[in-house]
Design an enzyme around this catalytic site. Structure first.
Site, PDB file in Angstrom:
ATOM      1  N   TYR A  54       0.802  -1.219   0.000  1.00 35.93           N
ATOM      2  CA  TYR A  54       0.000   0.000   0.000  1.00 35.93           C
ATOM      3  C   TYR A  54       0.840   1.277   0.000  1.00 35.93           C
ATOM      4  O   TYR A  54       0.308   2.369  -0.171  1.00 35.93           O
ATOM      5  CB  TYR A  54      -0.913   0.042   1.239  1.00 35.93           C
ATOM      6  CG  TYR A  54      -1.919  -1.067   1.296  1.00 35.93           C
ATOM      7  CD1 TYR A  54      -2.980  -1.119   0.391  1.00 35.93           C
ATOM      8  CD2 TYR A  54      -1.819  -2.069   2.251  1.00 35.93           C
ATOM      9  CE1 TYR A  54      -3.909  -2.141   0.448  1.00 35.93           C
ATOM     10  CE2 TYR A  54      -2.746  -3.098   2.311  1.00 35.93           C
ATOM     11  CZ  TYR A  54      -3.785  -3.128   1.402  1.00 35.93           C
ATOM     12  OH  TYR A  54      -4.706  -4.140   1.452  1.00 35.93           O
ATOM     13  N   HIS A 104      -4.457   6.032  -1.836  1.00 36.38           N
ATOM     14  CA  HIS A 104      -5.167   5.992  -0.558  1.00 36.38           C
ATOM     15  C   HIS A 104      -4.239   6.348   0.608  1.00 36.38           C
ATOM     16  O   HIS A 104      -4.700   6.702   1.690  1.00 36.38           O
ATOM     17  CB  HIS A 104      -5.752   4.596  -0.361  1.00 36.38           C
ATOM     18  CG  HIS A 104      -7.091   4.553   0.311  1.00 36.38           C
ATOM     19  ND1 HIS A 104      -7.983   5.603   0.337  1.00 36.38           N
ATOM     20  CD2 HIS A 104      -7.695   3.548   0.999  1.00 36.38           C
ATOM     21  CE1 HIS A 104      -9.076   5.249   1.005  1.00 36.38           C
ATOM     22  NE2 HIS A 104      -8.914   4.010   1.428  1.00 36.38           N
ATOM     23  N   TYR A 136      -5.123  -0.081   9.869  1.00 35.20           N
ATOM     24  CA  TYR A 136      -5.727  -0.108   8.540  1.00 35.20           C
ATOM     25  C   TYR A 136      -6.835   0.945   8.499  1.00 35.20           C
ATOM     26  O   TYR A 136      -7.406   1.328   9.523  1.00 35.20           O
ATOM     27  CB  TYR A 136      -6.246  -1.489   8.127  1.00 35.20           C
ATOM     28  CG  TYR A 136      -5.121  -2.444   7.813  1.00 35.20           C
ATOM     29  CD1 TYR A 136      -4.442  -2.375   6.600  1.00 35.20           C
ATOM     30  CD2 TYR A 136      -4.717  -3.390   8.744  1.00 35.20           C
ATOM     31  CE1 TYR A 136      -3.388  -3.243   6.320  1.00 35.20           C
ATOM     32  CE2 TYR A 136      -3.666  -4.268   8.478  1.00 35.20           C
ATOM     33  CZ  TYR A 136      -3.013  -4.173   7.265  1.00 35.20           C
ATOM     34  OH  TYR A 136      -1.974  -5.023   6.988  1.00 35.20           O
ATOM     35  N   ASP A 140      -7.091  11.355   1.687  1.00 32.00           N
ATOM     36  CA  ASP A 140      -7.199  11.439   0.230  1.00 32.00           C
ATOM     37  C   ASP A 140      -8.629  11.786  -0.165  1.00 32.00           C
ATOM     38  O   ASP A 140      -9.569  11.439   0.546  1.00 32.00           O
ATOM     39  CB  ASP A 140      -6.790  10.101  -0.415  1.00 32.00           C
ATOM     40  CG  ASP A 140      -7.620   8.922   0.064  1.00 32.00           C
ATOM     41  OD1 ASP A 140      -8.404   8.384  -0.739  1.00 32.00           O
ATOM     42  OD2 ASP A 140      -7.503   8.519   1.244  1.00 32.00           O
ATOM     43  N   ASN A 197     -13.982   5.516   4.092  1.00 28.70           N
ATOM     44  CA  ASN A 197     -14.122   4.587   5.213  1.00 28.70           C
ATOM     45  C   ASN A 197     -13.294   4.979   6.436  1.00 28.70           C
ATOM     46  O   ASN A 197     -13.698   4.736   7.567  1.00 28.70           O
ATOM     47  CB  ASN A 197     -13.758   3.164   4.780  1.00 28.70           C
ATOM     48  CG  ASN A 197     -14.790   2.587   3.834  1.00 28.70           C
ATOM     49  OD1 ASN A 197     -15.947   2.981   3.853  1.00 28.70           O
ATOM     50  ND2 ASN A 197     -14.369   1.675   2.984  1.00 28.70           N
TER      51      ASN A 197
END
Length: 187
Positions: A15, A20, A64, A91, A112
């Site tokens: 990631y 993100h 996360y 973001d 989220n």
């Protein structure tokens, strides 16, 4: 006064360079410019810096994205930081690449990480710095886009945009959200 500056992202090499994770990248740029380093601590990587008479606690949650609220709540309590001194760097698909938008509060806009922070804190009344990642993806391609890496075109101006985001964070801590919004939104 102490501020909690939270950069949202996902941990792990897969990631690291994704759109993100721009929140992590902004905090990394701020730490590098300030010659400070992150330490692995409970619920995240943490670094502390002084900015004139203010103290900034930089947090990159290790929970996360979808559980970011747990880290935010823990570090607010750990460092006794009031809600009005929390800034979340996130973001934003609705903004063109590199555009900055500071807001004193607001909706989650389908994000989220913000959704979980709002859920855990029980309010939307926390500041956020939205960093535009653009939205150049086909219908149904949002997840792949957000979890994809920046284009070569975006990378050409990445450092300058990260510097601008760092300046916006400093302005927020030194002069307040209103001043920072007036000087950095739409820049």
């Amino acid at each position: 006064m102490t501020f909690l500056i939270v950069g949202l992202g996902n941990i792990g090499a897969e990631y690291a360079h994704t759109r993100h994770n721009i929140g992590f990248r902004v905090l990394d740029a701020l730490a590098k410019a300030s010659n400070i380093f992150f330490e692995d601590r409970r619920y995240g990587a943490v670094a502390e810096m002084r900015l004139k008479n203010q103290r900034l606690v930089l947090l990159k949650p290790s929970t996360y994205m979808n559980l970011s609220g747990n880290a935010v709540r823990y570090w607010m309590k750990e460092k006794n930081i009031p809600l009005e001194n929390v800034l979340v760097v996130v973001d934003d698909l609705a903004l063109p690449f590199g555009a900055l938008r500071l807001k004193p509060s607001g909706s989650e806009a389908g994000h989220n990480g913000l959704r979980h922070i709002t859920q855990v804190l029980g309010t939307q009344q926390y500041a956020r710095l939205r960093f535009g990642i653009g939205n150049d993806f086909p219908r149904g391609g949002q997840v792949d886009y957000v979890l994809g890496e920046f284009s070569d075109e975006d990378l050409k101006t990445m450092d300058a945009r990260l510097d601008m985001a760092c300046e916006a964070i400093k302005a927020y801590a030194l002069s307040g959200i209103q001043f920072a919004m007036n000087h950095y939104n739409n820049k």
